[in-house]
Design an enzyme around this catalytic site. Structure first.
Site, PDB file in Angstrom:
ATOM      1  N   GLU A  29      29.250  33.376  25.557  1.00 20.72           N
ATOM      2  CA  GLU A  29      28.794  33.212  26.947  1.00 20.72           C
ATOM      3  C   GLU A  29      27.863  34.344  27.386  1.00 20.72           C
ATOM      4  OE1 GLU A  29      29.091  30.499  28.161  1.00 20.72           O
ATOM      5  OE2 GLU A  29      31.063  29.616  27.840  1.00 20.72           O
ATOM      6  N   HIS A  76      39.975  32.566  31.179  1.00 21.41           N
ATOM      7  CA  HIS A  76      40.575  31.225  31.148  1.00 21.41           C
ATOM      8  C   HIS A  76      41.996  31.345  31.687  1.00 21.41           C
ATOM      9  CE1 HIS A  76      37.844  29.871  27.519  1.00 21.41           C
ATOM     10  NE2 HIS A  76      37.149  30.371  28.516  1.00 21.41           N
ATOM     11  N   TYR A 134      34.925  47.633  55.890  1.00 14.76           N
ATOM     12  CA  TYR A 134      35.705  48.492  54.993  1.00 14.76           C
ATOM     13  C   TYR A 134      34.911  48.888  53.758  1.00 14.76           C
ATOM     14  CZ  TYR A 134      39.936  47.860  57.698  1.00 14.76           C
ATOM     15  OH  TYR A 134      40.860  47.876  58.707  1.00 14.76           O
ATOM     16  N   HIS A 151      37.085  24.740  32.771  1.00 15.00           N
ATOM     17  CA  HIS A 151      36.826  25.890  31.917  1.00 15.00           C
ATOM     18  C   HIS A 151      37.576  27.157  32.371  1.00 15.00           C
ATOM     19  CE1 HIS A 151      33.514  28.119  29.433  1.00 15.00           C
ATOM     20  NE2 HIS A 151      34.606  28.848  29.527  1.00 15.00           N
ATOM     21  N   TYR A 197      43.091  34.180  54.006  1.00 22.53           N
ATOM     22  CA  TYR A 197      41.927  35.028  54.338  1.00 22.53           C
ATOM     23  C   TYR A 197      41.361  35.763  53.132  1.00 22.53           C
ATOM     24  CZ  TYR A 197      44.495  39.464  54.258  1.00 22.53           C
ATOM     25  OH  TYR A 197      45.192  40.566  53.863  1.00 22.53           O
ATOM     26  N   HIS A 223      34.944  37.183  32.710  1.00 22.23           N
ATOM     27  CA  HIS A 223      35.130  35.729  32.583  1.00 22.23           C
ATOM     28  C   HIS A 223      36.493  35.495  31.953  1.00 22.23           C
ATOM     29  CE1 HIS A 223      34.974  31.660  31.358  1.00 22.23           C
ATOM     30  NE2 HIS A 223      34.703  31.902  30.085  1.00 22.23           N
TER      31      HIS A 223
END
Ligand SMILES: [Zn+2]
Length: 218
Positions: free
Chosen positions: A73, A94, A208, A155, A113, A92
């Site tokens: 990827e 899974h 913040y 994915h 939130y 990334h």
């Protein structure tokens, strides 16, 4: 940080994705910006065996240095560093609940939130394309417009940050939000926060500063 330090922190972050329940085996990948390119985890090696020397440098043209192949990827990582100057790290994964929700191909709405930790009023689900393709990278970049995290259809998830700590914390947060949303949906239809309520949260997060998702939580 210099290159040896970044290699050490990157391999440690890859191990952390397993310890924190985001990845199993060789799934997922992690990268950090370096000079005119980035360091990324190698293709096909278990995350919990990764060492600093196994991290692969890839330049912005997609040329990899060394003998190991970068994660399949790498295009997603390269395209994010090209398009988003503020991004210095990409995670990334899974992770189980993110994968489950991504198979429904729906955005996560403002049911809590902390959805705002990803930068907006929802967390989008990117369209589907075969892993490792330019088409998948294009979907992910579109879903990350004005956001720091998204799901990827059938994915997993992607989270970005100004550093590896922030990107990892956000990936953990998104996985947890997916678990919470799933449980709420089991019991009924969650009441969503209004646009005005989410505007207030987003404003407060900006106030913040650019700290990690965990620090922004209260
Ligand atoms: Zn993947």
């Amino acid at each position: 940080m210099n290159e040896p330090e970044l290699r050490a922190v990157l391999s440690k972050t890859a191990r952390q994705t397993v310890i924190q329940g985001l990845n199993q085996g060789a799934s997922g990948n992690v990268s950090v910006r370096l000079r005119d390119g980035f360091l990324i985890t190698p293709s096909g090696l278990p995350n919990d065996t990764l060492e600093p020397a196994l991290m692969v440098f890839v330049d912005m043209e997609g040329q990899a240095g060394g003998s190991l192949k970068p994660s399949s990827e790498w295009r997603i990582h390269r395209d994010l560093y090209r398009a988003r100057p503020e991004v210095a790290a990409v995670v990334h994964a899974h992770s189980p609940h993110a994968v489950s929700l991504s198979c429904l191909r729906r955005d996560i709405p403002a049911f809590h939130y902390m959805v705002a930790a990803a930068g907006g009023k929802d967390i989008r689900c990117a369209g589907y394309a075969t892993f490792g393709t330019q088409a998948l990278s294009d979907w992910v970049l579109a879903a990350l417009q004005d956001r720091r995290a998204c799901l990827m259809a059938n994915h997993g998830l992607v989270a970005v940050g100004a550093g590896l700590d922030a990107a990892l914390a956000l990936a953990v947060e998104v996985e947890e939000l997916c678990a919470q949303y799933w449980r709420a949906k089991l019991m009924g239809e969650p009441v969503l926060l209004s646009d005005a309520e989410m505007d207030e949260v987003l404003e407060r997060f900006r106030h913040y500063g650019q700290r990690g998702a965990k620090q922004a939580g209260a």
